[in-house]
Design a protein around this motif. Structure first.
Motif, mmCIF file in Angstrom:
data_model
loop_
_atom_site.group_PDB
_atom_site.id
_atom_site.type_symbol
_atom_site.label_atom_id
_atom_site.label_comp_id
_atom_site.label_asym_id
_atom_site.label_seq_id
_atom_site.Cartn_x
_atom_site.Cartn_y
_atom_site.Cartn_z
ATOM 1 N N MET A 83 18.013 -19.111 9.697
ATOM 2 C CA MET A 83 18.513 -17.844 10.217
ATOM 3 C C MET A 83 19.894 -17.573 9.649
ATOM 4 O O MET A 83 20.830 -18.338 9.907
ATOM 5 N N ASN A 84 20.006 -16.521 8.868
ATOM 6 C CA ASN A 84 21.271 -16.117 8.259
ATOM 7 C C ASN A 84 21.722 -14.775 8.812
ATOM 8 O O ASN A 84 20.927 -14.040 9.404
ATOM 9 N N SER A 85 22.965 -14.453 8.607
ATOM 10 C CA SER A 85 23.532 -13.168 9.044
ATOM 11 C C SER A 85 23.188 -12.889 10.504
ATOM 12 O O SER A 85 22.727 -11.798 10.861
ATOM 13 N N LEU A 86 23.399 -13.877 11.335
ATOM 14 C CA LEU A 86 23.015 -13.755 12.733
ATOM 15 C C LEU A 86 23.811 -12.670 13.442
ATOM 16 O O LEU A 86 24.992 -12.422 13.141
ATOM 17 N N LYS A 87 23.131 -12.038 14.389
ATOM 18 C CA LYS A 87 23.711 -10.950 15.174
ATOM 19 C C LYS A 87 23.658 -11.316 16.657
ATOM 20 O O LYS A 87 22.792 -12.108 17.067
ATOM 21 N N PRO A 88 24.522 -10.735 17.463
ATOM 22 C CA PRO A 88 24.466 -11.028 18.906
ATOM 23 C C PRO A 88 23.084 -10.759 19.507
ATOM 24 O O PRO A 88 22.667 -11.484 20.423
ATOM 25 N N GLU A 89 22.377 -9.787 18.995
ATOM 26 C CA GLU A 89 21.041 -9.475 19.525
ATOM 27 C C GLU A 89 19.992 -10.517 19.160
ATOM 28 O O GLU A 89 18.866 -10.459 19.643
ATOM 29 N N ASP A 90 20.357 -11.502 18.338
ATOM 30 C CA ASP A 90 19.460 -12.622 18.060
ATOM 31 C C ASP A 90 19.549 -13.697 19.139
ATOM 32 O O ASP A 90 18.777 -14.661 19.113
ATOM 33 N N THR A 91 20.474 -13.546 20.053
ATOM 34 C CA THR A 91 20.642 -14.523 21.130
ATOM 35 C C THR A 91 19.382 -14.593 21.982
ATOM 36 O O THR A 91 18.893 -13.575 22.475
ATOM 37 N N ALA A 92 18.832 -15.812 22.120
ATOM 38 C CA ALA A 92 17.592 -16.005 22.862
ATOM 39 C C ALA A 92 17.251 -17.495 22.866
ATOM 40 O O ALA A 92 17.874 -18.275 22.150
ATOM 41 N N VAL A 93 16.253 -17.825 23.653
ATOM 42 C CA VAL A 93 15.626 -19.135 23.525
ATOM 43 C C VAL A 93 14.517 -18.983 22.484
ATOM 44 O O VAL A 93 13.683 -18.078 22.588
ATOM 45 N N TYR A 94 14.532 -19.867 21.504
ATOM 46 C CA TYR A 94 13.560 -19.810 20.418
ATOM 47 C C TYR A 94 12.501 -20.886 20.633
ATOM 48 O O TYR A 94 12.826 -22.060 20.872
ATOM 49 N N TYR A 95 11.244 -20.457 20.516
ATOM 50 C CA TYR A 95 10.101 -21.335 20.744
ATOM 51 C C TYR A 95 9.268 -21.477 19.482
ATOM 52 O O TYR A 95 9.010 -20.499 18.776
ATOM 53 N N CYS A 96 8.827 -22.682 19.256
ATOM 54 C CA CYS A 96 7.880 -22.974 18.187
ATOM 55 C C CYS A 96 6.489 -22.995 18.795
ATOM 56 O O CYS A 96 6.321 -23.434 19.941
ATOM 57 N N TRP A 117 2.869 -24.945 22.577
ATOM 58 C CA TRP A 117 4.239 -24.433 22.569
ATOM 59 C C TRP A 117 5.237 -25.562 22.770
ATOM 60 O O TRP A 117 4.954 -26.540 23.485
ATOM 61 N N GLY A 118 6.397 -25.404 22.148
ATOM 62 C CA GLY A 118 7.497 -26.311 22.409
ATOM 63 C C GLY A 118 8.278 -25.878 23.628
ATOM 64 O O GLY A 118 7.965 -24.865 24.262
ATOM 65 N N GLN A 119 9.323 -26.629 23.940
ATOM 66 C CA GLN A 119 10.105 -26.355 25.144
ATOM 67 C C GLN A 119 11.208 -25.335 24.906
ATOM 68 O O GLN A 119 11.790 -24.824 25.856
ATOM 69 N N GLY A 120 11.485 -25.043 23.653
ATOM 70 C CA GLY A 120 12.484 -24.031 23.320
ATOM 71 C C GLY A 120 13.853 -24.609 23.012
ATOM 72 O O GLY A 120 14.208 -25.692 23.483
ATOM 73 N N THR A 121 14.615 -23.880 22.226
ATOM 74 C CA THR A 121 15.995 -24.245 21.913
ATOM 75 C C THR A 121 16.849 -22.985 21.981
ATOM 76 O O THR A 121 16.455 -21.926 21.502
ATOM 77 N N GLN A 122 18.014 -23.110 22.599
ATOM 78 C CA GLN A 122 18.874 -21.940 22.832
ATOM 79 C C GLN A 122 19.679 -21.611 21.586
ATOM 80 O O GLN A 122 20.316 -22.486 20.992
ATOM 81 N N VAL A 123 19.668 -20.346 21.234
ATOM 82 C CA VAL A 123 20.529 -19.831 20.165
ATOM 83 C C VAL A 123 21.416 -18.753 20.774
ATOM 84 O O VAL A 123 20.912 -17.795 21.373
ATOM 85 N N THR A 124 22.713 -18.929 20.638
ATOM 86 C CA THR A 124 23.670 -17.964 21.167
ATOM 87 C C THR A 124 24.570 -17.498 20.036
ATOM 88 O O THR A 124 25.199 -18.323 19.372
ATOM 89 N N VAL A 125 24.613 -16.192 19.819
ATOM 90 C CA VAL A 125 25.434 -15.611 18.763
ATOM 91 C C VAL A 125 26.538 -14.795 19.417
ATOM 92 O O VAL A 125 26.270 -13.824 20.130
ATOM 93 N N SER A 126 27.763 -15.183 19.174
ATOM 94 C CA SER A 126 28.906 -14.494 19.772
ATOM 95 C C SER A 126 29.424 -13.409 18.831
ATOM 96 O O SER A 126 29.359 -13.537 17.616
ATOM 97 N N SER A 127 29.941 -12.351 19.424
ATOM 98 C CA SER A 127 30.426 -11.224 18.611
ATOM 99 C C SER A 127 31.887 -11.389 18.262
ATOM 100 O O SER A 127 32.571 -12.263 18.752
#
Length: 127
Positions: A83-96, A117-127
């Motif tokens: 994931m490149n050029s991340l934006k605040p709106e990309d903030t979410a729990v990501y699941y495989c 499904w996996g258990q998820g991993t948190q991605v937080t993008v700050s502005s």
């Protein structure tokens, strides 16, 4: 049966990059189409990207095209989401997720097509 474990999430500033990994158990990983989904607070789970069993076909939601790349290494039983050029709106729990490939889609975009499904991993993008 396959078990999925995501890793690589974290806190990053807008414009930054992260690489998520999803490690799968078992010796049949190459039989599964793989997908990444995400869910932000108060929102429904959203398709992000998918890759076919061989890795030859991929699909992305429009909002991440050109910024995210899905890939897989079958010999390592692992699928990645760069994931490149991340934006605040990309903030979410990501699941495989893994699709057993019995359905009609090579790169399924609907969560209902996925079996594990996996258990998820948190991605937080700050502005």
């Amino acid at each position: 049966q396959v078990q999925l474990v995501e890793s690589g999430g974290g806190l990053v500033q807008a414009g930054g990059s992260l690489r998520l990994s999803c490690a799968a158990s078992g010796r049949t990983f190459s039989r599964y189409n793989m997908g990444w989904f995400r869910q932000a607070p108060g929102k429904e789970r959203e398709f992000v990207a998918a890759i076919s069993r061989s890795g030859g076909d991929t699909d992305y939601v429009d909002s991440v095209k050109g910024r995210f790349t899905i890939s897989r290494v079958n010999a390592k039983n692992t699928v990645y989401l760069q994931m490149n050029s991340l934006k605040p709106e990309d903030t979410a729990v990501y699941y495989c997720a893994a699709d057993n490939g019995l359905g009609p889609f090579v790169v399924p975009s609907s969560a209902s097509n996925y079996d594990f499904w996996g258990q998820g991993t948190q991605v937080t993008v700050s502005s």
